[in-house]
Scaffold this motif. Sequence first.
Motif, mmCIF file in Angstrom:
data_model
loop_
_atom_site.group_PDB
_atom_site.id
_atom_site.type_symbol
_atom_site.label_atom_id
_atom_site.label_comp_id
_atom_site.label_asym_id
_atom_site.label_seq_id
_atom_site.Cartn_x
_atom_site.Cartn_y
_atom_site.Cartn_z
ATOM 1 N N ASP A 18 0.808 -1.226 0.000
ATOM 2 C CA ASP A 18 0.000 0.000 0.000
ATOM 3 C C ASP A 18 0.833 1.265 0.000
ATOM 4 O O ASP A 18 0.354 2.330 -0.359
ATOM 5 C CB ASP A 18 -0.924 0.031 1.212
ATOM 6 C CG ASP A 18 -2.039 -0.985 1.113
ATOM 7 O OD1 ASP A 18 -2.359 -1.414 -0.004
ATOM 8 O OD2 ASP A 18 -2.591 -1.342 2.158
ATOM 9 N N SER A 21 5.522 3.331 5.463
ATOM 10 C CA SER A 21 5.152 3.897 6.762
ATOM 11 C C SER A 21 6.358 3.837 7.691
ATOM 12 O O SER A 21 7.024 2.809 7.773
ATOM 13 C CB SER A 21 4.009 3.101 7.413
ATOM 14 O OG SER A 21 2.865 3.106 6.612
ATOM 15 N N TRP A 22 6.617 4.951 8.369
ATOM 16 C CA TRP A 22 7.657 5.015 9.392
ATOM 17 C C TRP A 22 7.001 5.071 10.763
ATOM 18 O O TRP A 22 5.941 5.673 10.925
ATOM 19 C CB TRP A 22 8.487 6.290 9.250
ATOM 20 C CG TRP A 22 9.498 6.313 8.164
ATOM 21 C CD1 TRP A 22 9.350 6.889 6.933
ATOM 22 C CD2 TRP A 22 10.812 5.773 8.197
ATOM 23 N NE1 TRP A 22 10.498 6.732 6.201
ATOM 24 C CE2 TRP A 22 11.417 6.046 6.963
ATOM 25 C CE3 TRP A 22 11.539 5.074 9.159
ATOM 26 C CZ2 TRP A 22 12.718 5.658 6.663
ATOM 27 C CZ3 TRP A 22 12.837 4.681 8.853
ATOM 28 C CH2 TRP A 22 13.406 4.975 7.623
ATOM 29 N N VAL A 35 4.341 8.701 13.826
ATOM 30 C CA VAL A 35 4.325 7.905 12.604
ATOM 31 C C VAL A 35 4.311 8.852 11.411
ATOM 32 O O VAL A 35 3.959 10.023 11.538
ATOM 33 C CB VAL A 35 3.088 6.962 12.531
ATOM 34 C CG1 VAL A 35 3.125 5.939 13.643
ATOM 35 C CG2 VAL A 35 1.798 7.747 12.554
ATOM 36 N N GLU A 37 3.302 8.414 7.137
ATOM 37 C CA GLU A 37 2.946 7.571 5.997
ATOM 38 C C GLU A 37 3.196 8.326 4.709
ATOM 39 O O GLU A 37 2.926 9.519 4.607
ATOM 40 C CB GLU A 37 1.481 7.155 6.070
ATOM 41 C CG GLU A 37 1.185 6.228 7.225
ATOM 42 C CD GLU A 37 -0.245 5.723 7.214
ATOM 43 O OE1 GLU A 37 -1.129 6.441 6.697
ATOM 44 O OE2 GLU A 37 -0.470 4.615 7.713
ATOM 45 N N LYS A 40 0.045 6.680 -0.951
ATOM 46 C CA LYS A 40 -0.441 5.315 -1.180
ATOM 47 C C LYS A 40 -0.119 4.894 -2.602
ATOM 48 O O LYS A 40 -0.228 5.682 -3.537
ATOM 49 C CB LYS A 40 -1.954 5.224 -0.939
ATOM 50 C CG LYS A 40 -2.360 5.513 0.491
ATOM 51 C CD LYS A 40 -1.860 4.436 1.411
ATOM 52 C CE LYS A 40 -2.316 4.680 2.836
ATOM 53 N NZ LYS A 40 -1.641 3.803 3.769
ATOM 54 N N SER A 56 8.772 7.965 -2.100
ATOM 55 C CA SER A 56 7.690 7.775 -1.136
ATOM 56 C C SER A 56 8.231 7.595 0.275
ATOM 57 O O SER A 56 7.636 8.074 1.250
ATOM 58 C CB SER A 56 6.837 6.562 -1.523
ATOM 59 O OG SER A 56 6.220 6.773 -2.766
ATOM 60 N N ALA A 60 7.395 9.969 3.445
ATOM 61 C CA ALA A 60 6.903 9.424 4.716
ATOM 62 C C ALA A 60 7.773 9.898 5.877
ATOM 63 O O ALA A 60 7.256 10.234 6.957
ATOM 64 C CB ALA A 60 6.866 7.897 4.657
#
Length: 145
Positions: A18, A21-22, A35, A37, A40, A56, A60
Amino acid sequence: MKGLREVAVYLGLDLGTDGPSWVALCQDTNDVLGVGEGPKFPKDVCEHDPVIWGESVVAAMQKLHKNLAATGLKIGEVGRMVLTGMMHGEVLIGPDGKALGSARLWNHPGNVAEGLELTKLFGVKVPTRMTAARFLWTARNQTEK
């Protein structure tokens, strides 16, 4: 980021189907500090451009920094880092360190024949999504760059 308090963190990066994410965890308490993100990825896509993955991941991380800053924190020392990602994918890298083409994801519909061939050869089931079957297909079908 003036006036922000540095915290020692553990960082986790998930590069999933998808999108990336961190998560940042406090080294002392293991509490989630923030967090971030990334954009997508399109659904039902079987191949990605690895360059987009890198962009990406950076986006993120920028969101993670922004979310931490909103709570008065910034990343200080990174004690540990963990990376998770898509299983059974294939990213071929050339001698120059660059991707040789699109990354073929776990859900790519190709290499059915190769999975069956390897199953017969090894005497154990080799699923079509397994990297070995995917790599055999690529070795036979991918054009040179």
